[in-house]
Design a protein around this motif. Sequence first.
Motif, PDB file in Angstrom:
ATOM      1  N   GLN A  32     -26.664  10.603  -8.177  1.00 15.95           N
ATOM      2  CA  GLN A  32     -26.069   9.488  -7.465  1.00 15.95           C
ATOM      3  C   GLN A  32     -24.921   8.972  -8.202  1.00 15.95           C
ATOM      4  OE1 GLN A  32     -29.120   6.493  -6.894  1.00 15.95           O
ATOM      5  NE2 GLN A  32     -27.613   5.279  -5.554  1.00 15.95           N
ATOM      6  N   ALA A  33     -25.234   8.833  -9.470  1.00 21.30           N
ATOM      7  CA  ALA A  33     -24.042   8.412 -10.325  1.00 21.30           C
ATOM      8  C   ALA A  33     -22.874   9.344 -10.388  1.00 21.30           C
ATOM      9  CB  ALA A  33     -24.391   8.329 -11.738  1.00 21.30           C
ATOM     10  N   LEU A  34     -22.871  10.690 -10.404  1.00 25.04           N
ATOM     11  CA  LEU A  34     -21.973  11.646 -10.210  1.00 25.04           C
ATOM     12  C   LEU A  34     -21.277  11.627  -8.707  1.00 25.04           C
ATOM     13  CD1 LEU A  34     -23.163  14.714 -11.871  1.00 25.04           C
ATOM     14  CD2 LEU A  34     -21.319  13.303 -12.540  1.00 25.04           C
ATOM     15  N   GLY A  35     -22.163  11.229  -7.659  1.00 24.17           N
ATOM     16  CA  GLY A  35     -21.627  11.009  -6.411  1.00 24.17           C
ATOM     17  C   GLY A  35     -20.490   9.806  -6.313  1.00 24.17           C
ATOM     18  N   GLY A  36     -20.607   8.906  -7.245  1.00 22.93           N
ATOM     19  CA  GLY A  36     -20.045   7.656  -7.190  1.00 22.93           C
ATOM     20  C   GLY A  36     -18.616   8.265  -7.846  1.00 22.93           C
ATOM     21  N   LEU A  37     -18.394   9.278  -8.532  1.00 22.68           N
ATOM     22  CA  LEU A  37     -17.194   9.779  -9.218  1.00 22.68           C
ATOM     23  C   LEU A  37     -16.353  10.752  -8.292  1.00 22.68           C
ATOM     24  CD1 LEU A  37     -18.441   9.824 -13.104  1.00 22.68           C
ATOM     25  CD2 LEU A  37     -16.835   8.013 -12.059  1.00 22.68           C
ATOM     26  N   SER A  38     -16.989  11.001  -7.348  1.00 19.58           N
ATOM     27  CA  SER A  38     -16.197  12.017  -6.389  1.00 19.58           C
ATOM     28  C   SER A  38     -14.944  11.858  -6.302  1.00 19.58           C
ATOM     29  CB  SER A  38     -17.225  12.298  -4.986  1.00 19.58           C
ATOM     30  OG  SER A  38     -18.523  12.646  -5.211  1.00 19.58           O
ATOM     31  N   GLY A  39     -14.070  13.106  -6.429  1.00 23.45           N
ATOM     32  CA  GLY A  39     -12.758  12.964  -6.479  1.00 23.45           C
ATOM     33  C   GLY A  39     -12.089  12.523  -7.728  1.00 23.45           C
ATOM     34  N   THR A  40     -12.618  12.191  -8.749  1.00 25.53           N
ATOM     35  CA  THR A  40     -12.095  11.485 -10.056  1.00 25.53           C
ATOM     36  C   THR A  40     -11.449  12.871 -10.767  1.00 25.53           C
ATOM     37  OG1 THR A  40     -13.824   9.911 -10.090  1.00 25.53           O
ATOM     38  CG2 THR A  40     -12.497  10.532 -11.935  1.00 25.53           C
ATOM     39  N   LEU A  41     -10.356  12.579 -11.004  1.00 24.66           N
ATOM     40  CA  LEU A  41      -9.710  13.591 -11.808  1.00 24.66           C
ATOM     41  C   LEU A  41      -9.353  13.101 -13.088  1.00 24.66           C
ATOM     42  CD1 LEU A  41      -8.475  16.413 -12.204  1.00 24.66           C
ATOM     43  CD2 LEU A  41      -6.275  15.423 -11.158  1.00 24.66           C
ATOM     44  N   LEU A  42      -9.905  13.830 -14.122  1.00 22.94           N
ATOM     45  CA  LEU A  42      -9.661  13.471 -15.584  1.00 22.94           C
ATOM     46  C   LEU A  42      -8.614  14.536 -16.497  1.00 22.94           C
ATOM     47  CD1 LEU A  42     -13.093  12.182 -16.641  1.00 22.94           C
ATOM     48  CD2 LEU A  42     -11.221  10.795 -15.955  1.00 22.94           C
ATOM     49  N   GLY A  43      -7.635  14.181 -17.156  1.00 26.82           N
ATOM     50  CA  GLY A  43      -7.075  15.101 -17.945  1.00 26.82           C
ATOM     51  C   GLY A  43      -7.421  14.863 -19.563  1.00 26.82           C
ATOM     52  N   THR A  52      -4.717  21.629 -23.190  1.00 25.15           N
ATOM     53  CA  THR A  52      -4.804  20.247 -22.325  1.00 25.15           C
ATOM     54  C   THR A  52      -5.703  20.996 -21.208  1.00 25.15           C
ATOM     55  OG1 THR A  52      -2.813  19.561 -22.696  1.00 25.15           O
ATOM     56  CG2 THR A  52      -3.560  18.937 -20.404  1.00 25.15           C
ATOM     57  N   LEU A  53      -6.773  20.272 -20.699  1.00 23.56           N
ATOM     58  CA  LEU A  53      -7.545  20.652 -19.492  1.00 23.56           C
ATOM     59  C   LEU A  53      -7.787  19.448 -18.471  1.00 23.56           C
ATOM     60  CD1 LEU A  53     -10.974  19.914 -19.866  1.00 23.56           C
ATOM     61  CD2 LEU A  53     -10.544  21.437 -21.973  1.00 23.56           C
ATOM     62  N   TYR A  54      -8.279  19.833 -17.286  1.00 21.53           N
ATOM     63  CA  TYR A  54      -8.584  18.951 -16.406  1.00 21.53           C
ATOM     64  C   TYR A  54     -10.018  18.936 -15.966  1.00 21.53           C
ATOM     65  CZ  TYR A  54      -3.354  18.613 -16.486  1.00 21.53           C
ATOM     66  OH  TYR A  54      -2.352  18.451 -17.093  1.00 21.53           O
ATOM     67  N   ILE A  55     -10.419  17.845 -15.916  1.00 20.75           N
ATOM     68  CA  ILE A  55     -11.951  17.845 -15.040  1.00 20.75           C
ATOM     69  C   ILE A  55     -11.975  17.017 -13.792  1.00 20.75           C
ATOM     70  CG2 ILE A  55     -14.395  16.961 -15.623  1.00 20.75           C
ATOM     71  CD1 ILE A  55     -13.399  16.675 -18.792  1.00 20.75           C
ATOM     72  N   MET A  66     -10.227  23.056 -15.020  1.00 23.80           N
ATOM     73  CA  MET A  66      -8.731  23.812 -14.669  1.00 23.80           C
ATOM     74  C   MET A  66      -7.986  23.659 -16.066  1.00 23.80           C
ATOM     75  SD  MET A  66      -8.439  22.144 -10.958  1.00 23.80           S
ATOM     76  CE  MET A  66      -8.765  20.689 -11.383  1.00 23.80           C
ATOM     77  N   THR A  67      -7.203  24.582 -16.106  1.00 26.68           N
ATOM     78  CA  THR A  67      -6.217  24.625 -17.421  1.00 26.68           C
ATOM     79  C   THR A  67      -5.151  23.841 -16.645  1.00 26.68           C
ATOM     80  OG1 THR A  67      -5.414  26.936 -16.985  1.00 26.68           O
ATOM     81  CG2 THR A  67      -6.990  26.492 -18.606  1.00 26.68           C
TER      82      THR A  67
END
Lengths: 215, 258
Positions: A32-43, A52-55, A66-67
Motif C-alpha cells: 500500500q505504501a509503495l503504491g502511493g509512491l508509484s511513478g516516483t523517480l529517484l536519482g 549514478t543510478l536511478y530508482i 537503471m543506469t
Amino acid sequence: MTQHDPALLSAALAGAERAMNQAIALSPTSHQALGGLSGTLLGVEVTTLDLTLYIKMVDATEVRLMTHCEDQTDAFVRGTLEDFGALATSEDPAAILINSSIELQGSSHSLIALQQVVSRMDIDWEAPLVDALGDVMGHQIAEGLRSVFRWGEGARASLKRQVSEYLLEEGRLTPPKAELEHFYDAVQSLAMRVDRAQNQVEKLLAKAALKRETQ
Amino acid sequence: MSEDRANTAEDNDNTTDFGFTRVDRDAKAGMVRGVFDSVASRYDLMNDLMSGGIHRLWKRFTIELCAVRPGQTILDIAGGTGDLAARFSRLVGQDGKVILADINAAMLEVGRDRLIDKGASDNIEVVQADAQYLPFADNSIDCITIAFGLRNVTDKAIALQSMLRVLRPGGRLLVLEFSKPTSPLLGKIYDQYSFQILPAMGRLVAQDADSYRYLAESIRKHPDQETLLAMMADAGFVESRYHNMTGGIVAVHQGFKA
C-alpha cells in the motif's frame, strides 16, 4: 554517465532489482505504501564509486533500477557510500539528510517515504519455503532460521555493548559520549569566540587606518 | 583479425561480404536467411550459451538508452525472437505500439509465438521487412533498435538512410552490435573463442557449425566502433555516440534525427 562498463553495471543492477522485487513480493504489508509512491523517480549519485543510478517505483509491487534515465527525477541525491549506508539504516532519515554531507535536489518527501517503507518492510520469508517444501517442513525451517537470526541479532547487540564497555571503561581508549559532546561544545564555543575576537581586531585596524588617513 | 575488418563503405563492385567470402549482392539476403532459418528454433538458447547470458545485459542497457515513454511507437528491426519487443511492449503501454520486424519469416514465427505465450502481443505488430527498404511512412517512428542485425544487412548505408527516413524528428536509433575489443589481449582470446569454440558449440547444440562460423566471420567483417559512427553521420544522424560494453566486444551506437 559513469565510466564503468555498462554490462557490469547492468549485471549488478539486474541482480539488485530482482532481489528488491522479490523482497517486495514477500512483504505484502508494504504494497500500500509503495503504491502511493508509484511513478516516483529517484536519482542517486554515489561519489565514492563514481556511480549514478536511478530508482523508478513502477507500481506497488515493482521497482526498476537503471543506469541511464532521461526523465525528470522527483529527487536527486549525491553522497558517499557511508552517507547512504547511514541513511538507509537510520530511524530518522530527515536528520541524516540535514546533518550528513548528502546533497539533495528536489523534494525530500519521496526519498524519506521510500526509506521508511524499506526500513519497515516485514518480509515473510516463510511463504516461499512453505510453497517449496510444504506447510510442516517449511514452517519448521522458517522457525529454525528465525531462531538463528534472533540469536545473531542478540549476539550482535551484546558484542556491540561489550566492545563499547571495554573501550570506555576497561581500556579507557575512547571518552564517554557526554564527555565528547562537552568537548565538541567547548571547541565550538572557542571557535565562535575566536571569530568574534577576529572581527573586533579587524574593526579596530580599520578604525586606526581611517584615523591615520584623516590626520 | 582486425585487419580483416572491412570498413564496409559500401562496396563498389557488385559483390559483398558473406562472412569471409565475397558473394553476389543479390544473393546475400537469401544466404543470411538460410543461416537464420537453420538456427531460428534454438537462437535464444545459443545466444545464452555463446555469451554466457551477457547478451541480456547488453540488451538491458540498450533499452535504457532508448528512454522509451508511454504512447511511443518503437520499431525493433531484426527483432527475431522478440526479446526486446516484449520489454518495449510494457514500456510503451496500451497507448503505444511496438513493431517487431525481421527479414526472416522463421525467426518472426518463433518471436510471434513467444510473445503470444508471454501475453505481450496486444500492442505489438509483427512485420516481415528488409531493413534497407522499411515499409513504413516517413517520420512515423519514435525509436528504432537493431540488435545484432546490422552486420547481416547487405547494404548498411542504405539501411541507415531508410531508418532515418521513418524516424520522427528528434527520434533516435540504437544499433547494438558486436564490435572491436579495445584490448589486443582480449581480442586474441575472443578470436580463439569465436573460431574454435563457437562453431563447436553450434555443432553440439544446433547441429550446425557452418551457421555459427558465419556468425563469427560476419562479426569480424562488421565495421568497428568509429567506422560505424562515421557511417551514421554520413547517413544524416546527429549527436551520434557509442558505448563500449564488455571491453568493446559489443558496442551500442546511438544517433538522433535532427
